[in-house]
Design a protein around this motif. Sequence first.
Motif, PDB file in Angstrom:
ATOM      1  N   THR A 127     -43.692   8.333   7.243  1.00 13.39           N
ATOM      2  CA  THR A 127     -42.867   7.128   7.104  1.00 13.39           C
ATOM      3  C   THR A 127     -43.293   6.241   5.939  1.00 13.39           C
ATOM      4  O   THR A 127     -42.627   5.247   5.658  1.00 13.39           O
ATOM      5  CB  THR A 127     -42.917   6.280   8.394  1.00 13.39           C
ATOM      6  OG1 THR A 127     -44.258   5.777   8.579  1.00 13.39           O
ATOM      7  CG2 THR A 127     -42.521   7.103   9.611  1.00 13.39           C
ATOM      8  N   GLY A 159     -40.558   5.355   3.084  1.00  8.36           N
ATOM      9  CA  GLY A 159     -39.442   4.529   3.517  1.00  8.36           C
ATOM     10  C   GLY A 159     -39.864   3.132   3.920  1.00  8.36           C
ATOM     11  O   GLY A 159     -39.190   2.140   3.594  1.00  8.36           O
ATOM     12  N   VAL A 160     -40.996   3.018   4.642  1.00 12.56           N
ATOM     13  CA  VAL A 160     -41.469   1.702   5.075  1.00 12.56           C
ATOM     14  C   VAL A 160     -41.812   0.835   3.875  1.00 12.56           C
ATOM     15  O   VAL A 160     -41.459  -0.351   3.816  1.00 12.56           O
ATOM     16  CB  VAL A 160     -42.695   1.852   6.007  1.00 12.56           C
ATOM     17  CG1 VAL A 160     -43.351   0.497   6.252  1.00 12.56           C
ATOM     18  CG2 VAL A 160     -42.286   2.480   7.334  1.00 12.56           C
ATOM     19  N   ALA A 208     -38.678  -0.366   2.184  1.00 18.44           N
ATOM     20  CA  ALA A 208     -38.003  -1.374   2.997  1.00 18.44           C
ATOM     21  C   ALA A 208     -38.720  -2.718   2.885  1.00 18.44           C
ATOM     22  O   ALA A 208     -38.074  -3.770   2.730  1.00 18.44           O
ATOM     23  CB  ALA A 208     -37.949  -0.912   4.451  1.00 18.44           C
ATOM     24  N   TRP A 259     -37.199  -6.215   1.502  1.00 17.05           N
ATOM     25  CA  TRP A 259     -37.124  -7.414   2.340  1.00 17.05           C
ATOM     26  C   TRP A 259     -37.898  -8.589   1.743  1.00 17.05           C
ATOM     27  O   TRP A 259     -37.439  -9.723   1.757  1.00 17.05           O
ATOM     28  CB  TRP A 259     -37.666  -7.122   3.734  1.00 17.05           C
ATOM     29  CG  TRP A 259     -36.816  -6.196   4.537  1.00 17.05           C
ATOM     30  CD1 TRP A 259     -35.492  -5.921   4.356  1.00 17.05           C
ATOM     31  CD2 TRP A 259     -37.239  -5.384   5.639  1.00 17.05           C
ATOM     32  NE1 TRP A 259     -35.067  -5.000   5.277  1.00 17.05           N
ATOM     33  CE2 TRP A 259     -36.103  -4.655   6.081  1.00 17.05           C
ATOM     34  CE3 TRP A 259     -38.448  -5.193   6.301  1.00 17.05           C
ATOM     35  CZ2 TRP A 259     -36.156  -3.754   7.146  1.00 17.05           C
ATOM     36  CZ3 TRP A 259     -38.506  -4.305   7.371  1.00 17.05           C
ATOM     37  CH2 TRP A 259     -37.364  -3.598   7.780  1.00 17.05           C
ATOM     38  N   GLY A 282     -29.008  -0.814   3.506  1.00 17.79           N
ATOM     39  CA  GLY A 282     -30.290  -1.252   4.063  1.00 17.79           C
ATOM     40  C   GLY A 282     -30.652  -0.538   5.344  1.00 17.79           C
ATOM     41  O   GLY A 282     -31.836  -0.394   5.680  1.00 17.79           O
ATOM     42  N   LEU A 283     -29.627  -0.062   6.065  1.00 22.61           N
ATOM     43  CA  LEU A 283     -29.868   0.591   7.348  1.00 22.61           C
ATOM     44  C   LEU A 283     -30.319   2.038   7.191  1.00 22.61           C
ATOM     45  O   LEU A 283     -31.084   2.545   8.023  1.00 22.61           O
ATOM     46  CB  LEU A 283     -28.571   0.534   8.171  1.00 22.61           C
ATOM     47  CG  LEU A 283     -28.625   1.002   9.629  1.00 22.61           C
ATOM     48  CD1 LEU A 283     -29.584   0.133  10.431  1.00 22.61           C
ATOM     49  CD2 LEU A 283     -27.220   0.960  10.235  1.00 22.61           C
ATOM     50  N   LEU A 310     -34.047   2.886   7.263  1.00 25.13           N
ATOM     51  CA  LEU A 310     -34.600   2.462   8.552  1.00 25.13           C
ATOM     52  C   LEU A 310     -34.232   3.445   9.662  1.00 25.13           C
ATOM     53  O   LEU A 310     -35.048   3.740  10.544  1.00 25.13           O
ATOM     54  CB  LEU A 310     -34.104   1.057   8.905  1.00 25.13           C
ATOM     55  CG  LEU A 310     -34.464  -0.053   7.917  1.00 25.13           C
ATOM     56  CD1 LEU A 310     -33.948  -1.395   8.424  1.00 25.13           C
ATOM     57  CD2 LEU A 310     -35.969  -0.105   7.715  1.00 25.13           C
ATOM     58  N   SER A 329     -33.712   6.615   9.257  1.00 23.64           N
ATOM     59  CA  SER A 329     -34.540   7.795   9.022  1.00 23.64           C
ATOM     60  C   SER A 329     -35.952   7.590   9.552  1.00 23.64           C
ATOM     61  O   SER A 329     -36.531   8.472  10.197  1.00 23.64           O
ATOM     62  CB  SER A 329     -34.568   8.099   7.519  1.00 23.64           C
ATOM     63  OG  SER A 329     -35.272   9.282   7.258  1.00 23.64           O
ATOM     64  N   ILE A 330     -36.528   6.412   9.295  1.00 24.52           N
ATOM     65  CA  ILE A 330     -37.875   6.104   9.778  1.00 24.52           C
ATOM     66  C   ILE A 330     -37.919   6.087  11.301  1.00 24.52           C
ATOM     67  O   ILE A 330     -38.833   6.632  11.919  1.00 24.52           O
ATOM     68  CB  ILE A 330     -38.336   4.745   9.215  1.00 24.52           C
ATOM     69  CG1 ILE A 330     -38.532   4.851   7.703  1.00 24.52           C
ATOM     70  CG2 ILE A 330     -39.618   4.284   9.887  1.00 24.52           C
ATOM     71  CD1 ILE A 330     -38.686   3.507   7.026  1.00 24.52           C
ATOM     72  N   ALA A 331     -36.919   5.444  11.924  1.00 20.66           N
ATOM     73  CA  ALA A 331     -36.892   5.339  13.387  1.00 20.66           C
ATOM     74  C   ALA A 331     -36.821   6.713  14.036  1.00 20.66           C
ATOM     75  O   ALA A 331     -37.538   6.999  15.008  1.00 20.66           O
ATOM     76  CB  ALA A 331     -35.711   4.471  13.823  1.00 20.66           C
TER      77      ALA A 331
END
Length: 396
Positions: A141, A144-145, A148, A152, A252-253, A256, A258-260
């Motif tokens: 992750t 991607g994290v 993100a 943000w 933006g989603l 996230l 993919s990470i989840a």
Amino acid sequence: MSRTSFGTVTLVLALWLAGLGASAQFAKFAVPFSYVHLQYPDAETELGWLLTLISSVGAVLGMTAGVLVARAGLGRTVVTALFLGGAISLWQSTLPALPVMLFSRVFEGISHLMIVVAAPTLMAQLASDRYRGLCMTLWSTFFGVSFALMAWFGLSFVEDQGLGALLTGHGTYMILTGLVIWVCLNRFGPTLSLPAEGISLAIVLKKHLDAYRSPNVAAPAVGWFFYTLTFVSLLTLLPELLPPESRATIAGLLPLVSIAVSLFFVSALLSRFSAVAVTVLGFALSAVAIALFFAGFSLPFVCIGLFSALGLIQGASFASVPELNLTNEARATANGAVAQMGNLGNLIGTPILLVVLANGGPPAMLMTVLGLYCAGGLAHLVLRRVRNSCAIQQQP
């Protein structure tokens, strides 16, 4: 929790934080790219090299990094790479002339490469058999994290404090993370090293040949190549094809989602299925998601479904490295191959899909992506068959 267990968990988390810093070596220029352009207003295509030089280093030297890690040791490599990357970022905060900034990105690419080869190898060595898949899923992750978090918080920070302040913050973060890992290794870390090897052009070439001839070492890298050919490319190109009213929200989603999926579903699936099987499932579902577009489903629905499926590939690909390679030396080599193929995919993926998009439009681009996912899944199946055949031949 025992002192040893606490130390192991702390060190694993610190290594993941090192991964965030390594990913931010891309994100610190990619996410606030408009501000970078303001800093260098006379540059046009040259600015693209700020993003691609790191990938170029990894694409050329990915396997070489596995040899260097074996010589230097896992923990020492991570700490040194973090200090190097931090020092470079602090120096970049002076915002030198573009040619000098580009030159610094070559050395930053070396720092990045050593982290992404040594850190996951060290995490796999630290984790028990029970938690190794979870550790590798967590590692998966980091890219991607980091992107993100940069989207943000980084953009508003640059707007308020300037690009130089962001680079200063990144450099400080890298050095502090290196210090934390150094302390953890000295207090909690067991002896973590690999057999030392000499290094020469002949050894590096032999390492490449041996790695890509091995169905165990090559499999994670080959699958990762097809994944990276599309992931960053689609994050770049798909938002422009979405309806304007939902573009920002869905863009933006996507990472996230993919990470989840990677965090919460891959770990559960790995308790019942092999990492390779989960990776193949991810490629199959990704192809199905693309096919839904041609079946008349809306593009926003397709995008969310696609990036959900890509989360399976993301998490399971890294978990397949320790699953298929039982020694730390083989894992370092496999992680070097993953870094090499991943950087190559990032390097050429967007230009390829841009050409297809320009000449054939969105349907041609999506059909190309569908074909790449089918090829990725098929490559894993072929390599699994080769492994099974080798196992049968080795039986007495």
